[in-house]
Design a protein around this motif. Structure first.
Motif, mmCIF file in Angstrom:
data_model
loop_
_atom_site.group_PDB
_atom_site.id
_atom_site.type_symbol
_atom_site.label_atom_id
_atom_site.label_comp_id
_atom_site.label_asym_id
_atom_site.label_seq_id
_atom_site.Cartn_x
_atom_site.Cartn_y
_atom_site.Cartn_z
ATOM 1 N N SER A 84 0.830 -1.208 0.000
ATOM 2 C CA SER A 84 0.000 0.000 0.000
ATOM 3 C C SER A 84 0.867 1.262 0.000
ATOM 4 O O SER A 84 0.571 2.232 -0.695
ATOM 5 N N SER A 85 1.951 1.256 0.806
ATOM 6 C CA SER A 85 2.778 2.461 0.858
ATOM 7 C C SER A 85 3.560 2.654 -0.433
ATOM 8 O O SER A 85 3.804 3.785 -0.855
ATOM 9 N N SER A 109 1.019 4.126 -2.916
ATOM 10 C CA SER A 109 0.585 5.508 -2.670
ATOM 11 C C SER A 109 1.731 6.507 -2.746
ATOM 12 O O SER A 109 1.499 7.702 -2.710
ATOM 13 N N ARG A 119 4.603 9.798 1.558
ATOM 14 C CA ARG A 119 3.561 10.491 2.295
ATOM 15 C C ARG A 119 4.177 11.527 3.226
ATOM 16 O O ARG A 119 5.362 11.492 3.514
ATOM 17 N N MET A 153 0.649 7.910 -7.752
ATOM 18 C CA MET A 153 1.169 9.256 -7.477
ATOM 19 C C MET A 153 2.546 9.410 -8.116
ATOM 20 O O MET A 153 3.414 8.579 -7.921
ATOM 21 N N THR A 179 -2.399 12.599 -4.463
ATOM 22 C CA THR A 179 -2.817 11.750 -5.575
ATOM 23 C C THR A 179 -4.042 12.410 -6.224
ATOM 24 O O THR A 179 -4.688 13.269 -5.613
ATOM 25 N N GLU A 202 -6.935 11.233 -6.561
ATOM 26 C CA GLU A 202 -8.100 10.962 -5.707
ATOM 27 C C GLU A 202 -8.145 11.937 -4.531
ATOM 28 O O GLU A 202 -9.207 12.452 -4.172
ATOM 29 N N GLN A 203 -6.974 12.175 -3.950
ATOM 30 C CA GLN A 203 -6.925 13.103 -2.815
ATOM 31 C C GLN A 203 -7.280 14.519 -3.266
ATOM 32 O O GLN A 203 -8.012 15.231 -2.575
ATOM 33 N N ASP A 245 -1.875 13.334 8.202
ATOM 34 C CA ASP A 245 -3.014 13.208 7.287
ATOM 35 C C ASP A 245 -3.388 14.584 6.751
ATOM 36 O O ASP A 245 -4.301 15.238 7.255
ATOM 37 N N THR A 270 -4.618 15.335 3.665
ATOM 38 C CA THR A 270 -5.884 15.332 2.915
ATOM 39 C C THR A 270 -7.080 15.311 3.863
ATOM 40 O O THR A 270 -8.015 16.103 3.711
#
Lengths: 103, 132
Positions: free
Chosen positions: A41-42, A45, A48, B1, B8, B10-11, B102, B104
């Motif tokens: 998942s990381s 994505s 982050r 991304m 992203t 979506e975000q 977080d 978003t």
């Protein structure tokens, strides 16, 4: 292998392809699959945001005049002094409100 | 991304949807800027607000992820609908999300909250004063 002692022959048999596959290959495969599941998942994505670390991305302006460019403060137009202006004589600041926070 | 993008697609869509929602319920213009500041954050956020088409009727949410600063700036007209106290409450909820990384979620919740606080009460029968 006729001249090889029986004990050495047993070790050689233990290290043969099938044994290695069962006792090394399968555990390694399981470890790789679990690691992939954990990090998939990381990886998907991408990087982050982590508070305290440096910010890597270019500015994003949603609902701004130009989504691709950050305004150059040197080129900003001088503010007109309207009737709502707090410092109408200088025309620098308006009566604005809001809030601030840091984390 | 893609490497180097803050959000992203979506975000970005989620944030834009929150902005649209806030604009619909409040009638104000909402804008979200995420990036570093060249100077102090508050003056920079004010400069950004004044870059907008209608600064007086706009609300700008400025987030500096590197400096860990958040500024909510309301224009002169917007301030009448969105009090500093309400902006402070939204800033508090955003701050909580940002502290956990977080961005978003914090922006979506915060912008929606700002829109709700600035919500204009519907004017009933405004076109029929004789029936009131």
């Amino acid at each position: 292998m006729q001249g090889v002692p029986a004990r050495v022959r047993g070790v050689i048999t233990l290290l043969s392809g099938h044994t290695l596959l069962v006792f090394v290959g399968i555990p390694a495969l399981v470890v790789v699959v679990v690691a992939l599941l954990v990090f998939a998942s990381s990886i998907a994505s991408g990087p982050r945001y982590r508070p305290g670390l440096s910010w890597w991305a270019p500015p994003v302006w949603i609902g701004g005049p130009d989504l691709n460019a950050k305004p150059d403060p040197a080129n900003l137009p001088e503010l007109p002094a309207g009737p709502n202006s707090a410092t109408a004589s200088t025309g620098v600041a308006r009566t604005t409100g809001g809030a601030s926070a840091s984390w | 991304m893609r490497a180097g993008d803050a959000f992203t697609p979506e975000q970005l869509y989620d944030i834009e949807r929150a902005v649209r929602y806030a604009e619909e319920v409040s009638g104000l213009h909402f804008s979200v800027y995420v990036g570093g500041a060249d100077s102090e954050t508050r003056p920079f956020a004010l400069e950004l607000l004044n870059e907008l088409e209608d600064p007086d009727g706009s609300v700008l949410v400025y987030v500096d992820p590197a400096g860990r600063r958040l500024e909510i700036v309301t224009g002169a007209t917007a301030k009448r609908q969105l009090s500093d106290h309400a902006a402070g409450l939204a800033a508090l909820s955003m701050q909580t999300s940002f502290a956990t990384g977080d961005l978003t979620g914090g922006l979506v919740t915060g912008v929606q909250q700002l829109g709700d606080h600035a919500r204009q009460a519907p004017l009933l029968h405004a076109n029929e004063p004789h029936k009131q």
